[in-house]
Motif scaffolding. Structure first.
Motif, PDB file in Angstrom:
ATOM      1  N   ILE A 155       0.873  -1.175   0.000  1.00  0.00           N
ATOM      2  CA  ILE A 155       0.000   0.000   0.000  1.00  0.00           C
ATOM      3  C   ILE A 155       0.911   1.226   0.000  1.00  0.00           C
ATOM      4  O   ILE A 155       1.742   1.374   0.897  1.00  0.00           O
ATOM      5  N   PRO A 156       0.794   2.105  -0.970  1.00  0.00           N
ATOM      6  CA  PRO A 156       1.756   3.200  -1.106  1.00  0.00           C
ATOM      7  C   PRO A 156       1.595   4.277  -0.030  1.00  0.00           C
ATOM      8  O   PRO A 156       0.479   4.596   0.391  1.00  0.00           O
ATOM      9  N   LEU A 157       2.717   4.819   0.410  1.00  0.00           N
ATOM     10  CA  LEU A 157       2.735   5.947   1.349  1.00  0.00           C
ATOM     11  C   LEU A 157       2.627   7.237   0.547  1.00  0.00           C
ATOM     12  O   LEU A 157       3.393   7.470  -0.388  1.00  0.00           O
TER      13      LEU A 157
ATOM     14  N   VAL B 184      -2.433   6.329  11.010  1.00  0.00           N
ATOM     15  CA  VAL B 184      -2.285   6.577   9.576  1.00  0.00           C
ATOM     16  C   VAL B 184      -3.678   6.586   8.970  1.00  0.00           C
ATOM     17  O   VAL B 184      -4.504   5.722   9.290  1.00  0.00           O
ATOM     18  N   ILE B 185      -3.981   7.551   8.127  1.00  0.00           N
ATOM     19  CA  ILE B 185      -5.312   7.629   7.512  1.00  0.00           C
ATOM     20  C   ILE B 185      -5.188   7.464   6.004  1.00  0.00           C
ATOM     21  O   ILE B 185      -4.114   7.653   5.416  1.00  0.00           O
ATOM     22  N   SER B 186      -6.310   7.098   5.376  1.00  0.00           N
ATOM     23  CA  SER B 186      -6.316   6.892   3.932  1.00  0.00           C
ATOM     24  C   SER B 186      -6.362   8.228   3.203  1.00  0.00           C
ATOM     25  O   SER B 186      -6.769   9.261   3.743  1.00  0.00           O
TER      26      SER B 186
ATOM     27  N   GLY C 209       0.787   9.761   9.161  1.00  0.00           N
ATOM     28  CA  GLY C 209       0.987   9.426   7.760  1.00  0.00           C
ATOM     29  C   GLY C 209      -0.313   9.311   6.990  1.00  0.00           C
ATOM     30  O   GLY C 209      -1.401   9.175   7.583  1.00  0.00           O
ATOM     31  N   VAL C 210      -0.198   9.373   5.669  1.00  0.00           N
ATOM     32  CA  VAL C 210      -1.336   9.206   4.762  1.00  0.00           C
ATOM     33  C   VAL C 210      -0.938   8.160   3.725  1.00  0.00           C
ATOM     34  O   VAL C 210       0.149   8.254   3.125  1.00  0.00           O
ATOM     35  N   VAL C 211      -1.795   7.145   3.521  1.00  0.00           N
ATOM     36  CA  VAL C 211      -1.511   6.072   2.570  1.00  0.00           C
ATOM     37  C   VAL C 211      -2.589   6.019   1.497  1.00  0.00           C
ATOM     38  O   VAL C 211      -3.647   6.642   1.634  1.00  0.00           O
TER      39      VAL C 211
END
Length: 507
Positions: free
Chosen positions: A241-243, A262-264, A300-302
């Protein structure tokens, strides 16, 4: 058979007797066809049950029973009577004794428009069903090229449970899953592994409320709702799953420290349009709005991941470390990324988990590619059903065209022989017969295309990435019907071209 019927009438057979004879033959043919249909149905039911998705309700109750048997007998009897009565009445007209004197071979051209209309209807119905199958096929094709948000290749999945009184404690559960994970990562051929409370596209679906600090709410309970993933370090790397921004969850996010979240990407875009989500504080879970609960921090956001279905947009999601959530779920989904075939390392992975506790069950074993296919099994099943009925309808249309054109060649054999005697070439005769069959096909296709556009609206909820009026599907279905019609017409056309004009003139 007009001459035969006329001879029987001349020898004393009454009209009622002749009608009964012809009806008996028609009903017998219908019943034989019904019996053959029951045999095919029995095989078809077994095949459909074997291909049906596991979540289809009451699959085990599908079978041929007495009701189906009696329905078939009744239906075939009615068909035998209805289809047989009209030609029986026409074929026993009182003036047919003149056929004995005329020596007519075949008259059967009364009401030819009815037969032609039936064939056109067959072609139209076949095209409608083929359009439905084609739209489903195009949807499945589009579906499996849709990005799920992760890389499903070389990925083994399974569910690991920790059951029994020993695992009543959250800390013991956390320790068991971490030890199992360490053991799995030591298996040769494994390049990454991680646990999560739910696996994308597996049927898992669990969401919680989320409160972001400082964001306006219309009411005290107006919180965002998002999918909750409690994961171990390495989840994003194993799933690929990309950062997008910030950092991923790692070993420093331990129990007892400030919760890292971390949120989408879609969630960040929705809640922080034009703002930086990193460093924002939030509360999530069953009591998201409780004032005395500590805040977590977005680190972070993924990229977005599709959880419920490939056909739906990606759900808003947040990821927290397993040890920083309120509890640890007893059942966790394990994903294992491998260098080669994922199933090749399955025995070693199971042994690694059981080396920690050999009494704990492992279930739902599958590759991630298999999970993707199963997630859309209902659409694939509908495609199989439509495809099967489409092939049957196409076969019936071909039989109808062949029967009509072949019968026409028999009835017109004298005419065709005279044409040949007067100079018509074999190419001319073949073209004549083919034109007749293709005219019926074109008329049926025209009606079928119009009907297909209307009927395909019923499939709107099953389609993905394809319009109900998809041009490619309609052209492909029409081409298939046209090709079948050509072959069905070509066989009697070839036979017509072989008629001997000399024999025709002598007769």
């Amino acid at each position: 058979r007009h001459s035969e019927i006329s001879m029987r009438a001349a020898l004393g057979a009454g009209r009622g007797r002749l009608v009964r004879q012809l009806l008996t033959e028609s009903i017998l043919l219908a019943i034989l066809g019904g019996a053959l249909g029951l045999g095919v149905a029995a095989l078809g039911v077994h095949a459909l049950i074997a291909l049906a998705p596991a979540e289809l309700p009451r699959v085990g109750a599908i079978h041929l029973d007495a009701a189906a048997l009696w329905f078939t007998i009744l239906l075939t009897s009615v068909i035998g009577v209805v289809v047989g009565i009209v030609p029986a009445m026409q074929g026993t007209r009182p003036d047919l004794h003149s056929d004995i004197r005329s020596g007519a071979r075949a008259v059967g051209t009364a009401h030819p428009s009815v037969r032609r209309a039936l064939v056109v209807a067959q072609i139209a119905l076949a095209l409608v069903v083929l359009v439905g199958a084609g739209l489903m096929l195009r949807s499945i094709e589009k579906l499996f090229v849709a990005a799920p948000g992760f890389d499903a290749s070389h990925l083994l999945t399974m569910q690991v449970e920790a059951a029994g009184p020993r695992y009543d404690s959250t800390s013991v559960l956390y320790q068991f899953f971490n030890q199992s994970l360490d053991a799995v990562r030591q298996v040769p051929g494994v390049t990454g592994a991680a646990f999560s409370n739910q696996l994308p596209l597996s049927g898992d679906f669990e969401g919680y409320s989320v409160e972001f600090e400082g964001l306006p709410k219309s009411g005290p309970n107006d919180f965002s709702s998002a999918m909750r993933y409690t994961v171990t370090p390495g989840w994003f790397a194993a799933m690929k799953i990309p950062l997008r921004r910030g950092r991923l969850l790692d070993a420093q996010d331990r129990p007892g420290t400030t919760q890292s979240v971390v949120i989408s990407e879609s969630f960040a875009r929705q809640r922080f349009a034009g703002k930086d989500p990193l460093g924002q504080r939030l509360r999530e879970g069953p009591n998201a709005g409780t004032a005395d609960r500590p805040w977590g921090i977005v680190v972070g956001v993924v990229g977005d991941v599709k959880q419920a279905s490939l056909t739906l947009g990606a759900e808003d999601a947040f990821y927290v470390p397993m040890g920083q959530w309120n509890w640890v779920d007893n059942a966790q989904s394990l994903v294992v990324r491998t260098r080669g075939d994922p199933l090749a390392v399955l025995p070693a992975v199971e042994r690694a988990i059981w080396s920690v506790d050999r009494n704990q069950p492992i279930s739902r074993v599958a590759t991630m590619s298999q999970v993707l296919v199963r997630s859309e099994s209902q659409r694939r099943f509908v495609l199989i059903v439509f495809g099967a009925f489409g092939l049957v309808a196409l076969a019936l249309a071909a039989i109808g065209i062949f029967g009509l054109i072949s019968g026409g060649v028999t009835e017109r054999s004298n005419e065709i022989g005279v044409r040949a005697a007067l100079g018509a070439t074999r190419g001319d005769i073949v073209t004549l017969i083919l034109r007749d069959g293709m005219t019926l096909a074109v008329a049926g296709i025209a009606i079928g295309l119009i009907s297909g556009v209307a009927v395909s609206g019923l499939l709107r909820t099953l389609l993905f990435g394809v319009s109900q009026s998809d041009v490619v599907t309609y052209v492909a279905a029409a081409s298939a019907v046209l090709l079948v019609a050509f072959v069905a017409s070509a066989l009697p056309a070839w036979r017509a071209s072989r008629i001997d004009p000399a024999a025709t003139l002598r007769s």
